[in-house]
Design an enzyme around this catalytic site. Structure first.
Site, mmCIF file in Angstrom:
data_model
loop_
_atom_site.group_PDB
_atom_site.id
_atom_site.type_symbol
_atom_site.label_atom_id
_atom_site.label_comp_id
_atom_site.label_asym_id
_atom_site.label_seq_id
_atom_site.Cartn_x
_atom_site.Cartn_y
_atom_site.Cartn_z
ATOM 1 C CG HIS A 215 34.436 -6.016 73.159
ATOM 2 N ND1 HIS A 215 34.495 -4.659 73.090
ATOM 3 C CD2 HIS A 215 35.366 -6.382 74.057
ATOM 4 C CE1 HIS A 215 35.444 -4.214 73.893
ATOM 5 N NE2 HIS A 215 35.994 -5.237 74.511
HETATM 6 C C1 UD1 Z 1 39.570 -9.230 76.024
HETATM 7 C C2 UD1 Z 1 39.662 -8.577 77.394
HETATM 8 C C3 UD1 Z 1 38.778 -7.333 77.425
HETATM 9 C C4 UD1 Z 1 39.156 -6.388 76.282
HETATM 10 C C5 UD1 Z 1 39.127 -7.132 74.955
HETATM 11 C C6 UD1 Z 1 39.667 -6.222 73.887
HETATM 12 C C7 UD1 Z 1 39.998 -10.039 79.341
HETATM 13 C C8 UD1 Z 1 39.342 -10.646 80.514
HETATM 14 N N1 UD1 Z 1 39.173 -9.448 78.447
HETATM 15 O O1 UD1 Z 1 38.223 -9.634 75.812
HETATM 16 O O2 UD1 Z 1 38.991 -6.641 78.636
HETATM 17 O O3 UD1 Z 1 38.234 -5.331 76.247
HETATM 18 O O4 UD1 Z 1 39.970 -8.297 75.026
HETATM 19 O O5 UD1 Z 1 39.209 -6.544 72.623
HETATM 20 O O6 UD1 Z 1 41.191 -10.091 79.223
HETATM 21 N N2 UD1 Z 1 38.564 -14.512 69.712
HETATM 22 C C9 UD1 Z 1 38.882 -14.674 68.393
HETATM 23 N N3 UD1 Z 1 40.110 -14.222 67.965
HETATM 24 C C10 UD1 Z 1 40.997 -13.642 68.780
HETATM 25 C C11 UD1 Z 1 40.669 -13.495 70.136
HETATM 26 C C12 UD1 Z 1 39.439 -13.931 70.570
HETATM 27 O O7 UD1 Z 1 38.121 -15.195 67.601
HETATM 28 O O8 UD1 Z 1 42.078 -13.241 68.315
HETATM 29 C C13 UD1 Z 1 37.229 -14.969 70.193
HETATM 30 C C14 UD1 Z 1 37.245 -16.372 70.759
HETATM 31 O O9 UD1 Z 1 36.034 -16.964 70.451
HETATM 32 C C15 UD1 Z 1 37.347 -16.114 72.253
HETATM 33 C C16 UD1 Z 1 36.534 -14.838 72.413
HETATM 34 O O10 UD1 Z 1 36.790 -14.097 71.235
HETATM 35 O O11 UD1 Z 1 36.834 -17.169 73.009
HETATM 36 C C17 UD1 Z 1 36.909 -14.024 73.633
HETATM 37 O O12 UD1 Z 1 38.310 -13.734 73.656
HETATM 38 P P1 UD1 Z 1 39.034 -13.315 75.043
HETATM 39 O O13 UD1 Z 1 40.450 -12.975 74.749
HETATM 40 O O14 UD1 Z 1 38.771 -14.328 76.076
HETATM 41 O O15 UD1 Z 1 38.269 -12.054 75.508
HETATM 42 P P2 UD1 Z 1 37.830 -10.729 74.742
HETATM 43 O O16 UD1 Z 1 36.351 -10.706 74.669
HETATM 44 O O17 UD1 Z 1 38.619 -10.590 73.486
HETATM 45 N N1 UDP Z 2 39.431 -0.557 67.346
HETATM 46 C C1 UDP Z 2 39.894 -0.829 66.049
HETATM 47 N N2 UDP Z 2 39.049 -1.443 65.160
HETATM 48 C C2 UDP Z 2 37.779 -1.812 65.482
HETATM 49 C C3 UDP Z 2 37.309 -1.531 66.794
HETATM 50 C C4 UDP Z 2 38.162 -0.913 67.696
HETATM 51 O O1 UDP Z 2 41.048 -0.510 65.721
HETATM 52 O O2 UDP Z 2 37.075 -2.369 64.634
HETATM 53 C C5 UDP Z 2 40.348 0.069 68.320
HETATM 54 C C6 UDP Z 2 39.865 1.363 68.914
HETATM 55 O O3 UDP Z 2 40.292 2.452 68.152
HETATM 56 C C7 UDP Z 2 40.480 1.366 70.307
HETATM 57 C C8 UDP Z 2 40.675 -0.081 70.620
HETATM 58 O O4 UDP Z 2 40.454 -0.803 69.420
HETATM 59 O O5 UDP Z 2 41.757 2.003 70.320
HETATM 60 C C9 UDP Z 2 39.703 -0.518 71.684
HETATM 61 O O6 UDP Z 2 39.820 -1.894 71.880
HETATM 62 P P1 UDP Z 2 38.660 -2.778 72.475
HETATM 63 O O7 UDP Z 2 37.358 -2.080 72.331
HETATM 64 O O8 UDP Z 2 38.808 -4.113 71.857
HETATM 65 O O9 UDP Z 2 39.077 -2.933 74.004
HETATM 66 P P2 UDP Z 2 38.811 -2.060 75.322
HETATM 67 O O10 UDP Z 2 39.278 -0.674 75.054
HETATM 68 O O11 UDP Z 2 37.374 -2.144 75.642
HETATM 69 O O12 UDP Z 2 39.633 -2.751 76.342
#
Ligand code: UD1
Ligand code: UDP
Length: 358
Positions: free
Chosen positions: A205
């Site tokens: 992601h």
């Molecule tokens: C964010 C964090 C990333 C983390 C990830 C965990 C930053 C810069 N990035 O990335 O470090 O690894 O969370 O999962 O803070 N969206 C939804 N529903 C939601 C949230 C997001 O549909 O509840 C979609 C939207 O289209 C949005 C896109 O995901 O534009 C990205 O969401 P965003 O919170 O900007 O970044 P993540 O990729 O989730």
């Molecule tokens: N995770 C989850 N369901 C999923 C994918 C990930 O519960 O379908 C959990 C996973 O066990 C881990 C956390 O989400 O603890 C990791 O989050 P993410 O990969 O979104 O963020 P990052 O660690 O890269 O910041």
């Protein structure tokens, strides 16, 4: 002493859960401030329900947006809330925009900041997470480093030793507290038609991977080749960012099995029974290492080098042939490495240290 726990995304909820539980156990005066960066049920609410966490007292509902816009909205909302609630300290975890906004708003108000999971570095400033980590560490008063290596990184950047506390990573606490419970989800494999040790688990992601068509396509190609060469399903619960970008780029999954993101107990079960995990997630690299499941990281670097050093992880990058090669190599390794992330009592140390300081 009043503590504000500021969080906003899936990994922060999961990794802060043991700290919140410890604050509850000690009957501390605390509240949760949710920025609303993540808001979809499967990235947010499901974890509060499943981990039986108290509801956030405040939710800023900032939603998605560009980095500046979203972080700016969070700053405004967090400052207002902190002025009203007047905590003595703020706790943040990890490296998202939510934690940078939380730490910055608090620091400017003269409220002490504790950063859980301090001192991680990918040394790649093109990653938004790297900017967030560096800035948060440098405005924090208490830096909870998960490993001795993270402490050394902070010392190397001139942060005084008395601000740094090696605690272990709270993800070990979270895994220990939930693995037994996740066994009750053993039927998740049956329901998905997966056999223990008979599938690959994927998460992907990161902005740098999925917002680039060429890079995303190349990684998907690698995953398709892995499924074909080893004749096992590649199961990929897709983050909404990746789902959106796949549609936008017109990328098809081929033989990869796509699914919605799953809850934590189901995901732990899927991880612990996987033959191997391929990921660009920070938390998933750690969990694979803790659960002794081989990992291939779909990035050019990692801020979790401990996983590579112990032999649990290979950094494969995004080229299809390198991904396949890394899988071949990891499948040959013995699963006998040590967990470098602590003994599962990180949350206890974080809370005790904070209490001793306030
Ligand atoms: C964010 C964090 C990333 C983390 C990830 C965990 C930053 C810069 N990035 O990335 O470090 O690894 O969370 O999962 O803070 N969206 C939804 N529903 C939601 C949230 C997001 O549909 O509840 C979609 C939207 O289209 C949005 C896109 O995901 O534009 C990205 O969401 P965003 O919170 O900007 O970044 P993540 O990729 O989730
Ligand atoms: N995770 C989850 N369901 C999923 C994918 C990930 O519960 O379908 C959990 C996973 O066990 C881990 C956390 O989400 O603890 C990791 O989050 P993410 O990969 O979104 O963020 P990052 O660690 O890269 O910041």
């Amino acid at each position: 002493m009043k503590i504000a726990v500021i969080l906003g995304t899936r990994p922060e909820i999961i990794k802060m859960a043991p700290v919140i539980k410890e604050l509850e156990r000690k009957k501390a005066d605390f509240f949760i401030l949710h920025t609303g960066q993540h808001y979809s049920y499967e990235l947010d609410e499901v974890f509060f329900e499943q981990l039986t966490l108290p509801r956030p007292e405040y939710n800023l509902d900032v939603g998605s947006g560009s980095h500046g816009e979203a972080t700016g909205k969070m700053l405004i909302g967090i400052e207002k809330t902190l002025k009203e609630a007047k905590p003595d300290a703020v706790l943040v975890e990890g490296d998202t925009n939510s934690i940078l906004a939380g730490a910055l708003a608090a620091a400017k108000l003269g409220i002490r900041v504790g950063h859980v999971e301090a001192g991680l570095r990918s040394y790649d400033r093109t990653m938004p997470e790297e900017i967030n980590r560096v800035l948060t560490d440098h405005i924090s008063d208490y830096l909870f480093a998960p490993t001795p290596q993270a402490r050394e990184i902070l010392r190397g950047e001139g942060i005084p030793g008395e601000k740094i506390f090696i605690t272990g990573n709270t993800i070990v606490d979270a895994v220990n507290q939930n693995l037994e419970l996740s066994r009750s989800k053993a039927d998740i494999l049956d329901s998905l038609g997966l056999k223990p040790d008979g599938y690959f688990l994927v998460t992907l992601h990161r902005q740098e991977n999925v917002d680039s068509r060429a890079r995303f396509a190349s990684i998907l190609e690698g995953l398709k080749r892995v499924a074909a060469e080893f004749n096992m399903p590649v199961f990929y619960p897709v983050h909404p960012r990746s789902k959106k970008m796949m549609a936008e780029f017109g990328l098809g999954p081929g033989n990869i099995v796509l699914a919605e993101p799953v809850d934590f107990l189901a995901f732990l079960q899927l991880e612990s029974r996987a033959r191997l995990i391929l990921t660009d997630s920070g938390g998933v690299q750690e969990e694979a290492c803790i659960l002794k499941v081989p990992c291939v990281t779909l990035r050019d670097n990692t801020e979790r080098p401990e996983t590579v050093a112990v032999g649990a992880n290979i950094i494969a990058g995004s080229k299809a042939e390198n991904i396949v090669r890394a899988v071949r190599e990891m499948l040959k390794r013995e699963r006998d490495w040590d967990n470098p992330f602590g003994d599962g009592r990180a949350a206890e140390r974080v809370v005790a240290t904070l209490e001793g300081k306030l």
